[in-house]
Structures are given as structure tokens and as C-alpha cells.
Design a protein around this motif. Structure first.
Motif, PDB file in Angstrom:
ATOM      1  N   ILE A 136      61.908  29.585 -57.494  1.00 27.57           N
ATOM      2  CA  ILE A 136      61.391  28.665 -56.471  1.00 27.57           C
ATOM      3  C   ILE A 136      60.523  29.436 -55.486  1.00 27.57           C
ATOM      4  CG2 ILE A 136      62.008  27.234 -54.480  1.00 27.57           C
ATOM      5  CD1 ILE A 136      64.559  26.441 -56.088  1.00 27.57           C
ATOM      6  N   ASP A 137      61.034  30.550 -54.993  1.00 27.01           N
ATOM      7  CA  ASP A 137      60.281  31.358 -54.028  1.00 27.01           C
ATOM      8  C   ASP A 137      58.952  31.828 -54.600  1.00 27.01           C
ATOM      9  OD1 ASP A 137      62.320  31.051 -52.174  1.00 27.01           O
ATOM     10  OD2 ASP A 137      63.235  32.995 -52.621  1.00 27.01           O
ATOM     11  N   ARG A 138      58.973  32.316 -55.848  1.00 29.93           N
ATOM     12  CA  ARG A 138      57.735  32.784 -56.485  1.00 29.93           C
ATOM     13  C   ARG A 138      56.724  31.654 -56.637  1.00 29.93           C
ATOM     14  NH1 ARG A 138      61.120  35.116 -60.091  1.00 29.93           N
ATOM     15  NH2 ARG A 138      60.562  33.593 -61.676  1.00 29.93           N
ATOM     16  N   TYR A 139      57.186  30.510 -57.083  1.00 29.31           N
ATOM     17  CA  TYR A 139      56.279  29.385 -57.299  1.00 29.31           C
ATOM     18  C   TYR A 139      55.761  28.823 -55.979  1.00 29.31           C
ATOM     19  CZ  TYR A 139      56.574  29.168 -62.326  1.00 29.31           C
ATOM     20  OH  TYR A 139      56.428  29.452 -63.651  1.00 29.31           O
ATOM     21  N   MET A 140      56.592  28.829 -54.957  1.00 33.01           N
ATOM     22  CA  MET A 140      56.131  28.374 -53.642  1.00 33.01           C
ATOM     23  C   MET A 140      55.009  29.278 -53.139  1.00 33.01           C
ATOM     24  SD  MET A 140      57.811  25.626 -52.745  1.00 33.01           S
ATOM     25  CE  MET A 140      57.752  25.526 -50.977  1.00 33.01           C
ATOM     26  N   ARG A 141      55.205  30.591 -53.289  1.00 36.18           N
ATOM     27  CA  ARG A 141      54.162  31.533 -52.859  1.00 36.18           C
ATOM     28  C   ARG A 141      52.891  31.357 -53.685  1.00 36.18           C
ATOM     29  NH1 ARG A 141      58.541  34.912 -52.413  1.00 36.18           N
ATOM     30  NH2 ARG A 141      58.130  35.930 -54.398  1.00 36.18           N
ATOM     31  N   GLU A 142      53.058  31.242 -54.997  1.00 39.18           N
ATOM     32  CA  GLU A 142      51.891  31.073 -55.857  1.00 39.18           C
ATOM     33  C   GLU A 142      51.143  29.780 -55.525  1.00 39.18           C
ATOM     34  OE1 GLU A 142      50.527  30.703 -60.534  1.00 39.18           O
ATOM     35  OE2 GLU A 142      52.637  31.135 -60.100  1.00 39.18           O
ATOM     36  N   GLY A 143      51.888  28.701 -55.311  1.00 37.96           N
ATOM     37  CA  GLY A 143      51.255  27.427 -54.953  1.00 37.96           C
ATOM     38  C   GLY A 143      50.508  27.510 -53.637  1.00 37.96           C
ATOM     39  N   GLU A 144      51.100  28.196 -52.678  1.00 36.00           N
ATOM     40  CA  GLU A 144      50.448  28.363 -51.375  1.00 36.00           C
ATOM     41  C   GLU A 144      49.156  29.168 -51.524  1.00 36.00           C
ATOM     42  OE1 GLU A 144      51.454  30.056 -46.913  1.00 36.00           O
ATOM     43  OE2 GLU A 144      52.636  30.768 -48.612  1.00 36.00           O
ATOM     44  N   ILE A 145      49.221  30.273 -52.228  1.00 36.73           N
ATOM     45  CA  ILE A 145      48.044  31.125 -52.425  1.00 36.73           C
ATOM     46  C   ILE A 145      46.957  30.377 -53.184  1.00 36.73           C
ATOM     47  CG2 ILE A 145      47.205  33.180 -53.645  1.00 36.73           C
ATOM     48  CD1 ILE A 145      49.991  34.460 -52.938  1.00 36.73           C
ATOM     49  N   LEU A 146      47.345  29.735 -54.250  1.00 33.94           N
ATOM     50  CA  LEU A 146      46.399  28.996 -55.088  1.00 33.94           C
ATOM     51  C   LEU A 146      45.706  27.895 -54.295  1.00 33.94           C
ATOM     52  CD1 LEU A 146      45.324  28.540 -57.967  1.00 33.94           C
ATOM     53  CD2 LEU A 146      47.303  27.094 -58.372  1.00 33.94           C
ATOM     54  N   THR A 147      46.484  27.145 -53.533  1.00 37.98           N
ATOM     55  CA  THR A 147      45.916  26.049 -52.749  1.00 37.98           C
ATOM     56  C   THR A 147      44.947  26.574 -51.702  1.00 37.98           C
ATOM     57  OG1 THR A 147      47.918  24.768 -53.107  1.00 37.98           O
ATOM     58  CG2 THR A 147      46.488  24.052 -51.328  1.00 37.98           C
TER      59      THR A 147
ATOM     60  N   SER B 193      57.380  22.352 -61.757  1.00 43.89           N
ATOM     61  CA  SER B 193      58.442  23.359 -61.778  1.00 43.89           C
ATOM     62  C   SER B 193      59.291  23.284 -60.520  1.00 43.89           C
ATOM     63  CB  SER B 193      57.829  24.764 -61.893  1.00 43.89           C
ATOM     64  OG  SER B 193      57.079  24.885 -63.075  1.00 43.89           O
ATOM     65  N   ILE B 194      58.631  23.215 -59.376  1.00 42.39           N
ATOM     66  CA  ILE B 194      59.347  23.147 -58.106  1.00 42.39           C
ATOM     67  C   ILE B 194      60.139  21.845 -58.012  1.00 42.39           C
ATOM     68  CG2 ILE B 194      59.084  23.018 -55.598  1.00 42.39           C
ATOM     69  CD1 ILE B 194      56.706  24.956 -55.899  1.00 42.39           C
ATOM     70  N   HIS B 195      59.567  20.770 -58.497  1.00 40.94           N
ATOM     71  CA  HIS B 195      60.267  19.478 -58.480  1.00 40.94           C
ATOM     72  C   HIS B 195      61.616  19.601 -59.202  1.00 40.94           C
ATOM     73  CE1 HIS B 195      60.989  15.195 -58.549  1.00 40.94           C
ATOM     74  NE2 HIS B 195      60.979  15.178 -59.868  1.00 40.94           N
ATOM     75  N   TYR B 196      61.614  20.207 -60.368  1.00 43.83           N
ATOM     76  CA  TYR B 196      62.865  20.360 -61.109  1.00 43.83           C
ATOM     77  C   TYR B 196      63.812  21.332 -60.404  1.00 43.83           C
ATOM     78  CZ  TYR B 196      66.417  21.454 -64.445  1.00 43.83           C
ATOM     79  OH  TYR B 196      67.644  21.637 -65.022  1.00 43.83           O
TER      80      TYR B 196
ATOM     81  N   MET C 179      63.602  35.529 -44.646  1.00 46.60           N
ATOM     82  CA  MET C 179      63.144  34.892 -45.865  1.00 46.60           C
ATOM     83  C   MET C 179      63.228  33.368 -45.753  1.00 46.60           C
ATOM     84  SD  MET C 179      61.739  35.432 -48.641  1.00 46.60           S
ATOM     85  CE  MET C 179      61.867  36.169 -50.208  1.00 46.60           C
ATOM     86  N   LYS C 180      64.296  32.863 -45.089  1.00 51.35           N
ATOM     87  CA  LYS C 180      64.439  31.418 -44.944  1.00 51.35           C
ATOM     88  C   LYS C 180      63.342  30.849 -44.054  1.00 51.35           C
ATOM     89  CE  LYS C 180      69.262  30.883 -45.963  1.00 51.35           C
ATOM     90  NZ  LYS C 180      69.453  29.817 -46.889  1.00 51.35           N
ATOM     91  N   THR C 181      62.890  31.622 -43.058  1.00 51.61           N
ATOM     92  CA  THR C 181      61.809  31.167 -42.198  1.00 51.61           C
ATOM     93  C   THR C 181      60.521  31.038 -42.993  1.00 51.61           C
ATOM     94  OG1 THR C 181      62.849  32.263 -40.320  1.00 51.61           O
ATOM     95  CG2 THR C 181      60.539  31.665 -40.089  1.00 51.61           C
ATOM     96  N   VAL C 182      60.259  32.000 -43.852  1.00 47.72           N
ATOM     97  CA  VAL C 182      59.065  31.939 -44.699  1.00 47.72           C
ATOM     98  C   VAL C 182      59.150  30.720 -45.603  1.00 47.72           C
ATOM     99  CG1 VAL C 182      57.805  33.089 -46.546  1.00 47.72           C
ATOM    100  CG2 VAL C 182      58.658  34.417 -44.622  1.00 47.72           C
ATOM    101  N   ARG C 183      60.312  30.477 -46.185  1.00 45.30           N
ATOM    102  CA  ARG C 183      60.494  29.326 -47.074  1.00 45.30           C
ATOM    103  C   ARG C 183      60.239  28.027 -46.317  1.00 45.30           C
ATOM    104  NH1 ARG C 183      65.916  28.889 -50.222  1.00 45.30           N
ATOM    105  NH2 ARG C 183      65.021  30.673 -51.259  1.00 45.30           N
ATOM    106  N   ARG C 184      60.776  27.912 -45.107  1.00 42.97           N
ATOM    107  CA  ARG C 184      60.547  26.706 -44.308  1.00 42.97           C
ATOM    108  C   ARG C 184      59.080  26.520 -43.985  1.00 42.97           C
ATOM    109  NH1 ARG C 184      65.036  28.006 -40.278  1.00 42.97           N
ATOM    110  NH2 ARG C 184      66.768  27.960 -41.709  1.00 42.97           N
ATOM    111  N   LEU C 185      58.411  27.629 -43.669  1.00 36.24           N
ATOM    112  CA  LEU C 185      56.981  27.567 -43.372  1.00 36.24           C
ATOM    113  C   LEU C 185      56.203  27.088 -44.588  1.00 36.24           C
ATOM    114  CD1 LEU C 185      54.575  28.140 -41.514  1.00 36.24           C
ATOM    115  CD2 LEU C 185      54.606  30.480 -42.363  1.00 36.24           C
ATOM    116  N   VAL C 186      56.517  27.649 -45.740  1.00 36.16           N
ATOM    117  CA  VAL C 186      55.826  27.247 -46.965  1.00 36.16           C
ATOM    118  C   VAL C 186      56.113  25.783 -47.269  1.00 36.16           C
ATOM    119  CG1 VAL C 186      55.678  27.619 -49.455  1.00 36.16           C
ATOM    120  CG2 VAL C 186      55.712  29.564 -47.922  1.00 36.16           C
ATOM    121  N   LEU C 187      57.362  25.368 -47.111  1.00 33.07           N
ATOM    122  CA  LEU C 187      57.711  23.968 -47.349  1.00 33.07           C
ATOM    123  C   LEU C 187      56.945  23.046 -46.408  1.00 33.07           C
ATOM    124  CD1 LEU C 187      61.567  24.130 -47.908  1.00 33.07           C
ATOM    125  CD2 LEU C 187      59.837  23.459 -49.573  1.00 33.07           C
TER     126      LEU C 187
END
Length: 125
Positions: A105-116, A43-46, A1-9
Motif C-alpha cells: 500500500i505504501d509503495r503504491y501510494m508513493r508511486e501514484g503520488e509521484i506519477l500523478t 491495487s490500492i482499492h483491494y 510514517m503515518k503522517t506521510v500516509r495521511r498526507l498522501v491519502l
């Protein structure tokens, strides 16, 4: 999961920059998606700063999005309001970093990635 988070970041700044589509019209076809992305960035900023990230650059990414999009004043105001709404929503709920906050954070990161990706694929040059 941390690898996915780093990739998304790592990918999020690139995706936000890739979204830099020249649009000056008041009603662009991807307006709804940009407003949602603005809210996600707020949201992610906060949440990320609440959970210990010193400066993740999420506000800077919003600024980059505004600069590259170069919206007219009313449109810019809507994008900024969306960012602020995302920030305020979570600041009224979370006062400390919890499991629920990191899940958000994880949900919003995924949503932001998909949306973008969807916007870039559909409307990109």
C-alpha cells in the motif's frame, strides 16, 4: 510514517482531480501513465479494503478519472482493464492484511503520488 500516509491519502483525490485533462484523442501522450495510475488505483482499492478501510473511495476516484478524462470506448476499456488487473493481482496474492500488504500500500501510494504529479506538471494546463 503515518503522517506521510495521511498526507498522501489527503492529496491523492486532489491529484487525481488535477489530472483531469481534456483528452479525447485515442493516443494521448500520457496514456501509459494513466493506465499505470488506473492499475495502482485498483491495487490500492483491494489492499486498503483488505486492511480494514471501510470505503476509501478508490473506486470512486477511478470513476472520477474516467468521467473527467471522458475516453473513447476502447480507451475506457483499457483503463478499466488496468484497474481490474491491479485489483485481481493483489486479490490472488493476499487473503489477509499482512505487513507485506501494508508495505505494498505504501509503495503504491508513493508511486501514484509521484506519477500523478509528473503527469500534471508535464501535461497539465
Amino acid at each position: 510514517m503515518k503522517t506521510v500516509r495521511r498526507l498522501v491519502l489527503a492529496l491523492m483525490p486532489v491529484m487525481v482531480l488535477a489530472l483531469a485533462l481534456p483528452a479525447r484523442a485515442e493516443n494521448v501522450p500520457y496514456e501509459k501513465q494513466l493506465l499505470r495510475l488506473s492499475e495502482i488505483l485498483g491495487s490500492i482499492h483491494y489492499l486498503r479494503s483488505l486492511c480494514g478501510e471501510k470505503d476509501g473511495g478508490w473506486r470512486d476516484q477511478m470513476e472520477t478519472l474516467l468521467e473527467t478524462e471522458n475516453p473513447e470506448p476502447a480507451r475506457r476499456a483499457r483503463m478499466v482493464a488496468s484497474f481490474n488487473r491491479g485489483y485481481r493481482t493483489f486479490s490472488s496474492i493476499y487473503k489477509s492484511c499482512t505487513e507485506s500488504a501494508t508495505a505494498a500500500i505504501d509503495r503504491y501510494m508513493r508511486e501514484g503520488e509521484i506519477l500523478t504529479k509528473e503527469v500534471v506538471v508535464r501535461y497539465g494546463n
